[in-house]
Design an enzyme around this catalytic site. Structure first.
Site, PDB file in Angstrom:
ATOM      1  N   ALA A 289       0.930  -1.330  -0.134  1.00 59.40           N
ATOM      2  CA  ALA A 289      -0.059   0.084   0.160  1.00 59.40           C
ATOM      3  C   ALA A 289       0.849   1.315  -0.154  1.00 59.40           C
ATOM      4  O   ALA A 289       0.476   2.353  -0.659  1.00 59.40           O
ATOM      5  CB  ALA A 289      -0.981   0.090   1.201  1.00 59.40           C
ATOM      6  N   TYR A 290       1.916   1.210   0.733  1.00 58.14           N
ATOM      7  CA  TYR A 290       2.835   2.435   0.937  1.00 58.14           C
ATOM      8  C   TYR A 290       3.361   2.597  -0.635  1.00 58.14           C
ATOM      9  O   TYR A 290       3.544   3.827  -1.169  1.00 58.14           O
ATOM     10  CB  TYR A 290       3.887   1.911   1.817  1.00 58.14           C
ATOM     11  CG  TYR A 290       5.001   3.239   2.135  1.00 58.14           C
ATOM     12  CD1 TYR A 290       4.516   4.489   2.388  1.00 58.14           C
ATOM     13  CD2 TYR A 290       6.362   2.853   1.746  1.00 58.14           C
ATOM     14  CE1 TYR A 290       5.543   5.410   2.398  1.00 58.14           C
ATOM     15  CE2 TYR A 290       7.073   3.909   1.703  1.00 58.14           C
ATOM     16  CZ  TYR A 290       6.951   5.066   2.364  1.00 58.14           C
ATOM     17  OH  TYR A 290       7.950   6.067   2.332  1.00 58.14           O
ATOM     18  N   VAL A 291       4.038   1.546  -1.094  1.00 55.02           N
ATOM     19  CA  VAL A 291       4.573   1.726  -2.343  1.00 55.02           C
ATOM     20  C   VAL A 291       3.799   2.120  -3.525  1.00 55.02           C
ATOM     21  O   VAL A 291       4.078   2.967  -4.294  1.00 55.02           O
ATOM     22  CB  VAL A 291       5.419   0.352  -2.847  1.00 55.02           C
ATOM     23  CG1 VAL A 291       5.535   0.359  -4.048  1.00 55.02           C
ATOM     24  CG2 VAL A 291       6.565  -0.188  -1.887  1.00 55.02           C
TER      25      VAL A 291
ATOM     26  N   SER B  49       1.352   4.279  -3.147  1.00 51.33           N
ATOM     27  CA  SER B  49       1.336   5.825  -3.014  1.00 51.33           C
ATOM     28  C   SER B  49       2.555   6.390  -3.370  1.00 51.33           C
ATOM     29  O   SER B  49       2.349   7.417  -4.113  1.00 51.33           O
ATOM     30  CB  SER B  49       0.920   6.220  -1.514  1.00 51.33           C
ATOM     31  OG  SER B  49       1.959   5.821  -0.685  1.00 51.33           O
ATOM     32  N   LYS B  50       3.710   5.916  -3.089  1.00 49.73           N
ATOM     33  CA  LYS B  50       4.926   6.500  -3.603  1.00 49.73           C
ATOM     34  C   LYS B  50       5.159   6.334  -5.232  1.00 49.73           C
ATOM     35  O   LYS B  50       5.946   7.074  -5.801  1.00 49.73           O
ATOM     36  CB  LYS B  50       6.182   5.750  -2.817  1.00 49.73           C
ATOM     37  CG  LYS B  50       6.137   6.285  -1.230  1.00 49.73           C
ATOM     38  CD  LYS B  50       6.012   8.022  -1.393  1.00 49.73           C
ATOM     39  CE  LYS B  50       6.525   8.481   0.039  1.00 49.73           C
ATOM     40  NZ  LYS B  50       6.427   9.815   0.298  1.00 49.73           N
TER      41      LYS B  50
END
Length: 250
Positions: free
Chosen positions: A158-160, A162-163
């Site tokens: 999920a973090y990746v 967004s990035k």
């Protein structure tokens, strides 16, 4: 919302979003050491931002602090306007603000997903809109991603996501600003020795991660700040790029 600790000056001006954090604070100090007037943004840690401002001013530099939610366009219009009114303009915008909530994709809380997308994606759009309208000719816009967009580590999905969006926004914005003499790049750090990274990891885990790099160490906030300083000053022929500042980690 604001703390003012110096009068208006003619220096080049940098606005550092997330400037009270570990990497952000190092960037602020490095820019101030190189003659920039610096606006230090904070989301929740006003005292840390104000302390950093006071440190810079006491050393003869120029700095102000300002709070606000990077994903709230009203907050950011006010923040950018305040910086312009105080320093006379903005030359460099550096967006280090972001949140990281880790979980396997099958188990990720959609509330956590929404929180990261709001700060990391919407926030980047809000900042990019204001920066592209306000940064002066010869300036720079610098976003932040992560080396994990290339390492595909479990729990980072999920973090990746967004990035990876931040990287794409950067590449397109650089081309949309054709003819304005404004560079747009993203810095993607590898594992960096900040409280956020070190928290919750035992010594062996940290050692293993450090040894994965050919440099056999973690990055330091100073390593990242040096890359940012280059992009903000002499790195004018670097545009529309993602700079992996990771010591060869990936």
């Amino acid at each position: 919302m604001q703390n003012i600790s110096t009068n208006q000056h003619e220096s080049r001006v940098a606005f550092v979003l997330g400037g009270s954090g570990g990497i952000g604070a190092e960037i602020v100090e490095r820019l101030a050491d190189n003659g920039f007037a610096v606006a230090v943004h904070y989301s929740g840690n006003k005292s840390k931002a104000d302390s950093l401002v006071n440190q810079i001013v006491n050393q003869g530099g120029k700095a102000i602090s300002i709070g606000g939610d990077v994903a709230d366009e009203v907050d950011m219009v006010k923040a950018f306007t305040f910086v312009e009114e105080h320093f006379g303009g903005i030359d460099v915008v550096i967006n280090t603000a972001g949140i990281m909530l880790l979980s396997p994709i099958a188990e990720v809380s959609l509330d956590d997903l929404d929180k990261m997308h709001r700060t990391n994606i919407r926030g980047t759009f809000v900042i990019a809109q204001q920066a592209s309208r306000r940064v002066r000719k010869g300036g720079a816009i610098i976003n932040f991603s992560t080396t994990v967009t290339r390492t595909q580590l479990p729990t980072y999905g999920a973090y990746v996501a967004s990035k990876a969006a931040v990287e794409s926004i950067t590449l397109i914005l650089a081309r949309e600003l054709r003819g304005k003499d404004i560079t747009v790049n993203t810095v993607a750090p590898g594992p960096t020795a900040t409280p956020l990274f070190l928290d919750g990891k035992d010594e062996q885990t940290i050692t293993n991660i450090a040894n994965y790099s050919p440099s056999e160490r973690l990055g330091s906030p100073k390593d990242i700040a040096e890359t940012v300083l280059f992009l903000a000053t002499s790195g004018r022929w670097i545009n529309g790029q993602v700079i992996f500042t990771n010591g060869g980690f990936a």
